[in-house]
Design a protein around this motif. Structure first.
Motif, PDB file in Angstrom:
ATOM      1  N   MET A   1      56.024  -5.791  56.487  1.00  0.00           N
ATOM      2  CA  MET A   1      56.136  -6.511  55.213  1.00  0.00           C
ATOM      3  C   MET A   1      55.447  -5.704  54.110  1.00  0.00           C
ATOM      4  N   GLY A   2      56.146  -5.522  52.970  1.00  0.00           N
ATOM      5  CA  GLY A   2      55.635  -4.719  51.875  1.00  0.00           C
ATOM      6  C   GLY A   2      54.492  -5.397  51.141  1.00  0.00           C
ATOM      7  N   LYS A   3      53.803  -4.599  50.327  1.00  0.00           N
ATOM      8  CA  LYS A   3      52.637  -5.115  49.610  1.00  0.00           C
ATOM      9  C   LYS A   3      53.033  -6.165  48.572  1.00  0.00           C
ATOM     10  N   PHE A   4      54.188  -5.995  47.935  1.00  0.00           N
ATOM     11  CA  PHE A   4      54.613  -6.976  46.949  1.00  0.00           C
ATOM     12  C   PHE A   4      54.985  -8.299  47.610  1.00  0.00           C
ATOM     13  N   ALA A   5      55.619  -8.222  48.763  1.00  0.00           N
ATOM     14  CA  ALA A   5      55.963  -9.437  49.495  1.00  0.00           C
ATOM     15  C   ALA A   5      54.705 -10.188  49.910  1.00  0.00           C
ATOM     16  N   LEU A   6      53.717  -9.446  50.429  1.00  0.00           N
ATOM     17  CA  LEU A   6      52.461 -10.077  50.830  1.00  0.00           C
ATOM     18  C   LEU A   6      51.731 -10.681  49.637  1.00  0.00           C
ATOM     19  N   LEU A   7      51.704  -9.948  48.534  1.00  0.00           N
ATOM     20  CA  LEU A   7      51.029 -10.447  47.341  1.00  0.00           C
ATOM     21  C   LEU A   7      51.710 -11.706  46.812  1.00  0.00           C
ATOM     22  N   PHE A   8      53.038 -11.706  46.798  1.00  0.00           N
ATOM     23  CA  PHE A   8      53.767 -12.886  46.330  1.00  0.00           C
ATOM     24  C   PHE A   8      53.456 -14.100  47.204  1.00  0.00           C
ATOM     25  N   LEU A   9      53.542 -13.939  48.517  1.00  0.00           N
ATOM     26  CA  LEU A   9      53.290 -15.052  49.427  1.00  0.00           C
ATOM     27  C   LEU A   9      51.856 -15.562  49.276  1.00  0.00           C
ATOM     28  N   PHE A  10      50.902 -14.631  49.145  1.00  0.00           N
ATOM     29  CA  PHE A  10      49.504 -15.031  48.980  1.00  0.00           C
ATOM     30  C   PHE A  10      49.326 -15.860  47.708  1.00  0.00           C
ATOM     31  N   LEU A  11      49.860 -15.361  46.585  1.00  0.00           N
ATOM     32  CA  LEU A  11      49.708 -16.062  45.320  1.00  0.00           C
ATOM     33  C   LEU A  11      50.433 -17.400  45.318  1.00  0.00           C
ATOM     34  N   PHE A  12      51.615 -17.436  45.909  1.00  0.00           N
ATOM     35  CA  PHE A  12      52.398 -18.672  45.920  1.00  0.00           C
ATOM     36  C   PHE A  12      51.684 -19.767  46.718  1.00  0.00           C
ATOM     37  N   PHE A  13      51.274 -19.438  47.943  1.00  0.00           N
ATOM     38  CA  PHE A  13      50.633 -20.458  48.780  1.00  0.00           C
ATOM     39  C   PHE A  13      49.206 -20.761  48.300  1.00  0.00           C
ATOM     40  N   ALA A  14      48.548 -19.777  47.675  1.00  0.00           N
ATOM     41  CA  ALA A  14      47.248 -20.055  47.057  1.00  0.00           C
ATOM     42  C   ALA A  14      47.421 -21.038  45.905  1.00  0.00           C
ATOM     43  N   GLY A  15      48.518 -20.899  45.153  1.00  0.00           N
ATOM     44  CA  GLY A  15      48.813 -21.831  44.075  1.00  0.00           C
ATOM     45  C   GLY A  15      49.032 -23.243  44.579  1.00  0.00           C
ATOM     46  N   ILE A  16      49.753 -23.365  45.686  1.00  0.00           N
ATOM     47  CA  ILE A  16      49.994 -24.686  46.280  1.00  0.00           C
ATOM     48  C   ILE A  16      48.679 -25.311  46.737  1.00  0.00           C
TER      49      ILE A  16
END
Length: 448
Positions: A1-16
């Motif tokens: 999994m790429g760094k952008f994919a990981l960053l997106f998932l982290f930010l999205f679920f952190a937001g939730i």
């Protein structure tokens, strides 16, 4: 999994998680993240679970609103915000046009999408109810279009000298639409760079470089005109306003110099060659002046359909109102290529008047807010309102050459002004809340 994919998932679920257990406004930031990053259209989309991220974020916002509705309604009542009545009126006219649209199978789903957009705007208005929350939303917008600028840099221009296939969810990858949404961020960044700390200034310059470079690569003439219009609007107020901070005019001149130097650095011959076509009106295919024929044809359409023709109705009917040479080698009609004439064609003179009233109401609300802020000597907030006005003006100029009457970015920019007016002005107009002035986000006068 790429760094952008990981960053997106982290930010999205952190937001939730943050919205549920810390601050409801984080649900709005999660929604903005999805809107600007547009994960389903990213090169790393295959690396993330195939979830309906936008739907999840929107549902989370509505859930947070429901859980805190009474509390939020006391500080952000919908009834005191005049722009919402015009949004509802526009939605109503689009709903009515379902029964009269030329292409009802297209008009109907787009009207439902418009209804969902208005609902989202209502929810965001209540959830973003402090200066810190508004600033967080503005930075999320800025960082979102900075990412788009980075993607434009990574992808590079195609054989036509443009960058296409990138951008927000509702642009369909159209470069002009994407650039129009990016342009207002540069005006907001001008304000942030001016009054921010050294770290904020550095971040603003970095983001501005990616955004400006992205607009240059996309080669959008409308976005270029939008940036110039919005920047001139804000900088003129910085230079000529009676409400001056120490070194304000000097800073404005420095921003102009830095902007000119940056423009020379990021632009290239292909960009200026395209901008030069704005003067070459003899060749409509190059200058875009042929769009005037499309605009005039809208008036002819309305002579036969005074209520409008609904969404995509103009495209369907355009062969009947435009010269034949526009359709050589084409199987479909032509779009009107202007937000103003798009609205006119879709919902007629009455609907067009409602759109104008929405914009007039927005600027009038901002004017009243600025008057209140000046009276309270809250000059930082006053110039923030000017920056938000400049951002909206920037988008409107850019959107004058593309169809964006129902663009989500247009309503975000209107909403930013509405939220700021509530934070700085509306909630203090009731007598029972005047005692809150000492604790207001605008308190502190010139030192803020």
């Amino acid at each position: 999994m790429g760094k952008f994919a990981l960053l997106f998932l982290f930010l999205f679920f952190a937001g939730i998680f943050g919205a549920l257990f810390y601050a409801p406004v984080l649900s709005v930031l999660a929604y903005q993240l999805v809107y600007f990053v547009n994960p389903d259209n990213s090169w790393w989309a295959a690396s993330i679970p195939g979830l309906k991220y936008s739907f999840i974020a929107a549902l989370l916002m509505l859930f947070m609103l429901m859980m805190r509705y009474k509390e939020l309604s006391e500080i952000s009542p919908w009834g005191k915000q005049p722009v919402f009545k015009w949004m509802f009126a526009l939605l109503a006219i689009y709903g009515l046009m379902i029964f009269f649209a030329i292409v009802p199978e297209v008009h109907k789903p787009f009207t439902y999408d418009f209804a969902k957009l208005i609902i989202i705007m209502l929810a965001v208005y209540k959830l973003v109810n402090s200066e810190e929350a508004l600033d967080a939303c503005l930075w999320t917008y800025v960082l979102g279009v900075t990412y788009i600028g980075y993607v434009a840099y990574s992808v590079g221009r195609d054989g036509q000298g443009r960058v296409e296939g990138i951008g927000m969810i509702d642009t369909g990858g159209d470069g002009n639409m994407t650039a129009a949404a990016m342009a207002p961020a540069l005006i907001i960044l001008t304000y942030m760079a001016w009054l921010g700390s050294k770290k904020i200034k550095f971040l603003a310059i970095l983001c501005g470089a990616f955004i400006a470079n992205g607009i240059v690569l996309i080669n959008s003439r409308g976005a270029f005109l939008g940036v110039v219009s919005g920047a001139l609007f804000f900088l003129c107020f910085m230079i000529f306003s009676r409400h001056q901070r120490a070194g304000q005019r000097g800073m404005a001149i420095l921003i102009i110099v830095v902007g000119l130097v940056g423009t020379v650095y990021v632009t290239d011959e292909a960009f200026w060659s395209r901008m030069e076509t704005l003067e070459n009106i003899d060749d409509g295919s190059k200058s875009g002046s042929h769009r005037i024929d499309f605009w005039i044809a809208t008036i002819d359409v309305l002579e036969d359909y005074p209520m409008g023709v609904g969404i995509q109705g103009y495209i369907e009917l355009s062969p009947n109102y435009l010269p034949e040479h526009y359709f050589e080698g084409r199987k479909t009609g032509k779009a009107v290529h202007s937000t103003w004439f798009q609205a006119l064609g879709e919902v007629g003179w009455f609907g067009f008047a409602l759109l104008l009233m929405l914009l007039i109401s927005t600027f009038r609300l901002s004017r009243n807010t600025k008057t209140y802020l000046i009276a309270n000597k809250s000059y930082n907030a006053y110039f923030k309102m000017l920056a938000l006005e400049g951002a909206l003006l920037s988008f409107l100029v850019a959107a004058s050459f593309i169809n964006r009457a129902r663009a989500e970015m247009l309503y975000w920019l209107i909403l930013f002004i509405a939220i700021a007016s509530n934070i700085y002005y509306l909630r203090f107009t009731e007598p029972k809340r005047k005692i809150m002035k000492s604790r207001s986000a605008v308190g502190g006068g010139e030192d803020e």
